[in-house]
Design an enzyme around this catalytic site. Sequence first.
Site, short mmCIF file in Angstrom:
data_model
loop_
_atom_site.label_atom_id
_atom_site.label_comp_id
_atom_site.label_asym_id
_atom_site.label_seq_id
_atom_site.Cartn_x
_atom_site.Cartn_y
_atom_site.Cartn_z
N ASP A 1 -1.21 6.80 6.70
CA ASP A 1 -2.28 5.95 6.17
C ASP A 1 -2.66 4.97 7.21
O ASP A 1 -1.78 4.25 7.43
CB ASP A 1 -2.16 5.33 4.79
CG ASP A 1 -2.99 4.38 4.59
OD1 ASP A 1 -4.09 4.16 5.06
OD2 ASP A 1 -2.91 3.88 3.33
N LYS B 1 -11.93 -1.72 6.74
CA LYS B 1 -10.86 -2.48 7.41
C LYS B 1 -11.60 -2.87 8.75
O LYS B 1 -11.73 -4.04 9.43
CB LYS B 1 -9.41 -2.51 7.31
CG LYS B 1 -8.91 -2.09 6.02
CD LYS B 1 -8.64 -3.33 5.32
CE LYS B 1 -8.62 -2.94 3.78
NZ LYS B 1 -7.46 -2.35 3.20
N TRP C 1 0.77 -1.14 0.11
CA TRP C 1 0.09 0.01 -0.04
C TRP C 1 0.80 1.36 -0.08
O TRP C 1 0.27 2.23 -0.56
CB TRP C 1 -0.93 -0.09 1.01
CG TRP C 1 -2.04 -1.09 0.97
CD1 TRP C 1 -2.49 -2.04 1.65
CD2 TRP C 1 -3.19 -0.82 -0.18
NE1 TRP C 1 -3.56 -2.65 0.82
CE2 TRP C 1 -3.99 -2.05 -0.07
CE3 TRP C 1 -3.24 0.02 -1.18
CZ2 TRP C 1 -4.94 -2.37 -1.08
CZ3 TRP C 1 -4.33 -0.51 -2.11
CH2 TRP C 1 -5.18 -1.50 -2.19
C1 LIG Z 1 -7.05 -1.40 1.79
C2 LIG Z 1 -6.08 -0.22 1.82
C3 LIG Z 1 -6.00 0.47 1.21
C4 LIG Z 1 -6.60 0.79 -0.10
O1 LIG Z 1 -7.90 1.39 0.07
P1 LIG Z 1 -9.18 1.91 -0.90
O2 LIG Z 1 -10.16 2.13 0.19
O3 LIG Z 1 -9.49 0.60 -1.52
O4 LIG Z 1 -8.68 2.84 -1.77
C5 LIG Z 1 -4.97 1.66 1.29
N1 LIG Z 1 -4.01 1.66 2.19
C6 LIG Z 1 -4.11 0.69 3.27
C7 LIG Z 1 -2.88 0.73 4.46
C8 LIG Z 1 -4.85 -0.40 3.20
O5 LIG Z 1 -4.95 -1.35 3.88
#
Ligand SMILES: *Cc1c(COP(=O)(O)O)cnc(C)c1O
Length: 372
Positions: A183, A207, A113
């Site tokens: 993030d 998540k 990611w």
């Molecule tokens: C799943 C994930 C993403 C992707 O996110 P989207 O909402 O599908 O754009 C980005 N960063 C992390 C850390 C993730 O686990």
Amino acid sequence: MSTTRTTTPQLRNSLNFSGGPGALPESVLQQVQQSILEVPEVGLSILGISHRSDWFASVVAELENNIRLLLQLPNNYHVLFLQGGATQQFSMIPMNLLPGKSAPAEYLHTGYWSGKSIAEAQRVGNIHTLWDGTATGFGSLPKDEELDFAADAAYFHYVSNETVEGLQFHHVLGRDDVPRVCDMSSDFLSRPCSAERYSLIYAHAQKNIGPAGVTVVLVRDEALKDAPNNLPGFLDYRSHINAHSIFNTPPVFAIYVVLLITRWLLKDIGGLSNMEAINRSKAALMYHALDESNGFYRGRAAHADRSMMNVSFSLPTSEIEKRFLAEAHSAGFSGLAGHRSVGGIRASIYNGLTVDAVHELVDFMNAFQKRS
Ligand SMILES: *Cc1c(COP(=O)(O)O)cnc(C)c1O
């Protein structure tokens, strides 16, 4: 053994170990089920309530307040509910924070990611990858002494939990005098996080805290003072701040479910320290099972960097992995296949997944090893 169920049926959903969208608590799902038919205090389905209603304004206000309470977030932060997922933040962050800065933004490339976030930021401006784990296959995270942070960086960006590889930072990274951006999509509200040390935190819901469709952004007011004035309105954080997250039709349903999750965290769980203790005990069960398997279950992450959210591991051969996944599926478990980019097995043990469910998986793993 009786095959008929005499008590309330336990949903097979309780064994959802998916990497995302993840498992949500059953008590919340029951409220969601009710709200699809009718939100009691409104007399309408959640799918047909106006985003301009007083009720929805109160949902946004309560949710914002709950997040402030859970994280002890100071008043100079805005709490936003946006669309476009974490992926849109990969672009929106450099678009708002990079223009006009003389030095590049610094990024860590610690897994799948963060790699995506760097590729998007590079389309916008000047990015420096401070550390890159590609050559070592993202089996571990950098040590503090490997990171030489620039004092003049436009900002510093990292991913607190690499969802695919199962790597998690267990402390705050970077300098306090450089805007810190993180993030937290796969570990937001799973533990206390010292939010006040970040300029911007973002996390989509799917998540740990709800369904897909909404992304939470916490941004310190001062971080936006140099944002350019020519951004498309939707991609300018200030539009959403001014509109209290109702710049256009927001995902009312997703935002409502996140509200229910924050109520659950506050009232049923009792805050993020308690949530962390529960998550820690689930992770300890999983990693103990790996460590006691005499090398049958092989953890992917270096011990110090093991994630409390995503336990990635492999088995001796891909044949055995296939059999493991098939038998786990028959036993009622789902979502255990590793991310398509790395293969293997991944057990995601987000907030909504119970300790009981982890015990069941560990029992299954021990029995599987015995008969293999
Ligand atoms: C799943 C994930 C993403 C992707 O996110 P989207 O909402 O599908 O754009 C980005 N960063 C992390 C850390 C993730 O686990």
